[in-house]
Design an enzyme around this catalytic site. Structure first.
Site, mmCIF file in Angstrom:
data_model
loop_
_atom_site.group_PDB
_atom_site.id
_atom_site.type_symbol
_atom_site.label_atom_id
_atom_site.label_comp_id
_atom_site.label_asym_id
_atom_site.label_seq_id
_atom_site.Cartn_x
_atom_site.Cartn_y
_atom_site.Cartn_z
ATOM 1 N N SER A 243 0.927 -0.704 0.220
ATOM 2 C CA SER A 243 0.064 -0.494 0.225
ATOM 3 C C SER A 243 1.034 1.094 -0.202
ATOM 4 O O SER A 243 2.605 1.924 -0.168
ATOM 5 C CB SER A 243 -1.076 -0.232 1.173
ATOM 6 O OG SER A 243 -0.267 0.336 2.036
ATOM 7 N N LYS A 244 0.638 2.421 0.485
ATOM 8 C CA LYS A 244 1.476 3.751 0.077
ATOM 9 C C LYS A 244 2.038 3.653 1.151
ATOM 10 O O LYS A 244 3.226 4.504 1.210
ATOM 11 C CB LYS A 244 -0.182 5.375 0.323
ATOM 12 C CG LYS A 244 -0.248 5.055 -1.576
ATOM 13 C CD LYS A 244 -1.382 6.541 -1.127
ATOM 14 C CE LYS A 244 -2.752 6.404 -2.404
ATOM 15 N NZ LYS A 244 -3.154 7.481 -2.554
ATOM 16 N N ARG A 245 1.968 3.788 2.915
ATOM 17 C CA ARG A 245 2.497 3.537 2.766
ATOM 18 C C ARG A 245 3.864 2.620 3.374
ATOM 19 O O ARG A 245 4.804 2.663 4.237
ATOM 20 C CB ARG A 245 2.192 2.700 4.708
ATOM 21 C CG ARG A 245 1.232 1.768 4.965
ATOM 22 C CD ARG A 245 0.180 1.486 5.854
ATOM 23 N NE ARG A 245 -0.136 -0.284 6.400
ATOM 24 C CZ ARG A 245 0.641 -0.777 6.385
ATOM 25 N NH1 ARG A 245 1.643 -0.703 6.857
ATOM 26 N NH2 ARG A 245 -0.186 -2.347 6.343
ATOM 27 N N GLY A 247 5.235 2.791 0.190
ATOM 28 C CA GLY A 247 6.428 3.163 -0.949
ATOM 29 C C GLY A 247 5.273 2.593 -2.008
ATOM 30 O O GLY A 247 6.114 3.199 -3.375
#
Length: 475
Positions: A243-245, A247
């Site tokens: 996910s975005k967290r 990267g």
């Protein structure tokens, strides 16, 4: 005669081109290119509420930045609605599809009852054998469902996962057209793959459960299904879906953060595939060695530090002129004017060993193109003391007389000053470095001076002399 391999990448423009999508595109591109086949780009934009022109542009720009060129397309599903309606009508006419008049309330009750009994939620086929709308349903806008076979199995000989079998009795009659007449994903993807002659579908394993349904529709249309390869998900370092967290940002964000396309492609190809102990691959090596049959079934873990390491390897090895062209984007973002300093290729050569990203390189290069506002306080305290004033005064005098401004001559001046003053080289080079760069870190001092040029160097030494505390002469 062997059939020409034809692959496709079919993103949905409801967001950016992310790491997982880029890897799918890369695998599909490599598989087509290494066999002299064709690669198709298709934009699956039937979700008109969530699809945006900005997302389409981001996908195309991301593909172009990565150098994943396509032979056909981009095709847009929204331009093919007439074709989908034609296929839906054909399936209705051949009794391979039917109208379903079940209300949302009935379907919700059906699913709740199935869950309560511990059964898999699925449509029960109530409308499958109706000749027309049941009583009271005349005003209902029906959906269209595909008549899935009731018996037998669908066997997928997956190029990554091996043989996977599905019982038709476990597959319900999926909706292929909504009540407004718009086609659904499982119908459009089948029609597109058939019409475009796709021979090999490479996609994430989250699509595996769709595959038997799509194969059954293809058989109903009299089309031989393509080969399938379902690639395992990419996980974060905590073992959870990327996910975005972790990267999982836009491919273009990596560009903006100073990564090279070569580094990102190299990293992506290693997420699930390997060739011996090789870590760094050229594009030519990927094309020569990659095969979808060698992709690992297990999920891969995304490691940002490994990507950063790879980027640094490419900064050290690629042609300076090529890196300079990529560096211009970051100069523009930082407001640095390349014409105000030395040739960019020479700057790249000076900074490449110490830079991990193009953003870092651009920040370090700023000193060669514009004046700095202040000195690093720690560097000043450490280096602007003792004999620093005398060192800089002597260097200013010596350098003022240099007519051949190049590294070898400048190195001789610095080392000669150290010898004449009976000082270690660092006691001469470091005050000079702080004077001309504002800090304690720069390329080798002779290279730094050569890139700065005569006038900038002398001006900055004179400025430094004005900033050295008077007591430093006797410190």
């Amino acid at each position: 005669m062997q059939m020409t391999v034809k692959t496709r990448f079919a993103p949905s423009p409801t967001g950016y081109l992310h790491i997982g999508g880029a890897r799918t595109a890369l695998f599909s591109w490599l598989e087509a290119r290494r066999q002299g086949g064709q690669f198709v780009l298709r934009i699956e934009d039937t979700d008109q509420e969530r699809s945006t022109a900005e997302s389409v542009e981001a996908i195309l720009e991301g593909m172009q930045w990565l150098g994943l060129d396509w032979d056909e397309g981009p095709y847009y599903q929204t331009a093919r609605f007439d074709r989908y309606r034609e296929v839906i009508q054909r399936l209705l006419d051949e009794d391979k599809a039917y109208y379903c008049y079940c209300s949302r309330e009935r379907l919700d009750e059906l699913r709740e009852g199935q869950r309560a009994r511990g059964e898999k939620p699925r449509y029960d086929g109530r409308c499958r054998d109706l000749d027309g709308p049941p009583g009271g349903a005349e005003a209902v806008k029906p959906v269209v469902r595909f008549c899935n076979p009731l018996e037998g199995q669908v066997v997928v000989e997956d190029r990554v996962r091996g043989r996977v079998a599905f019982d038709n009795s476990e597959l319900d009659d999926l909706i292929i057209a909504r009540s407004d007449g718009s086609p659904t994903y499982n119908l459009t993807v089948v029609v597109d793959d058939a019409d475009m002659g796709i021979t090999r579908v490479i996609r994430g394993d989250d699509h595996l459960n769709n595959t038997p349904r799509q194969i059954n529709i293809l058989h109903a249309l009299g089309v031989e299904p393509p080969e399938y390869a379902h690639v395992a998900m990419i996980l974060g370092e905590d073992g959870k879906r990327l996910s975005k967290r972790h990267g999982a940002v836009s491919v273009l964000q990596y560009r903006d953060d100073g990564y090279l396309p070569e580094a990102l492609l190299n990293y992506l190809v290693r997420l699930g595939w390997s060739h011996g102990d090789e870590e760094v691959f050229t594009r030519e090596q990927m094309l020569a060695w990659f095969s979808i049959d060698d992709v690992n079934r297990a999920a891969s873990t995304f490691n940002p530090e490994k990507l950063l390491w790879l980027n640094q390897q490419y900064l050290k090895s690629l042609a300076p002129e090529y890196l300079a062209a990529h560096l211009l984007l970051h100069f523009e973002r930082l407001g640095i004017k390349p014409e105000a300093g030395p040739p960019l290729g020479e700057v790249v050569l000076a900074l490449r060993e110490r830079s991990r990203t193009l953003v870092e390189m651009a920040e370090s290069a700023r000193m060669f193109f514009e004046e700095f506002d202040a000195y690093d306080e720690k560097a000043v305290r450490k280096n602007f003391k003792g004999a620093a004033r005398e060192v800089l005064e002597r260097l200013h005098a010596e350098l003022s007389g240099v007519t051949e401004w190049h590294g070898e001559k400048l190195h001789a001046v610095v080392t000669g000053t150290a010898e004449a003053m009976d000082l270690k080289l660092g006691k001469v080079a470091q005050p000079l470095r702080v004077a001309v760069s504002g800090g304690s870190v720069s390329p080798p001092i002779d290279m730094t001076l050569a890139l700065l040029g005569r006038e900038r160097t002398l001006t900055r030494i004179a400025r430094a002399l004005e900033n050295i505390p008077a007591e430093s002469a006797t410190d």
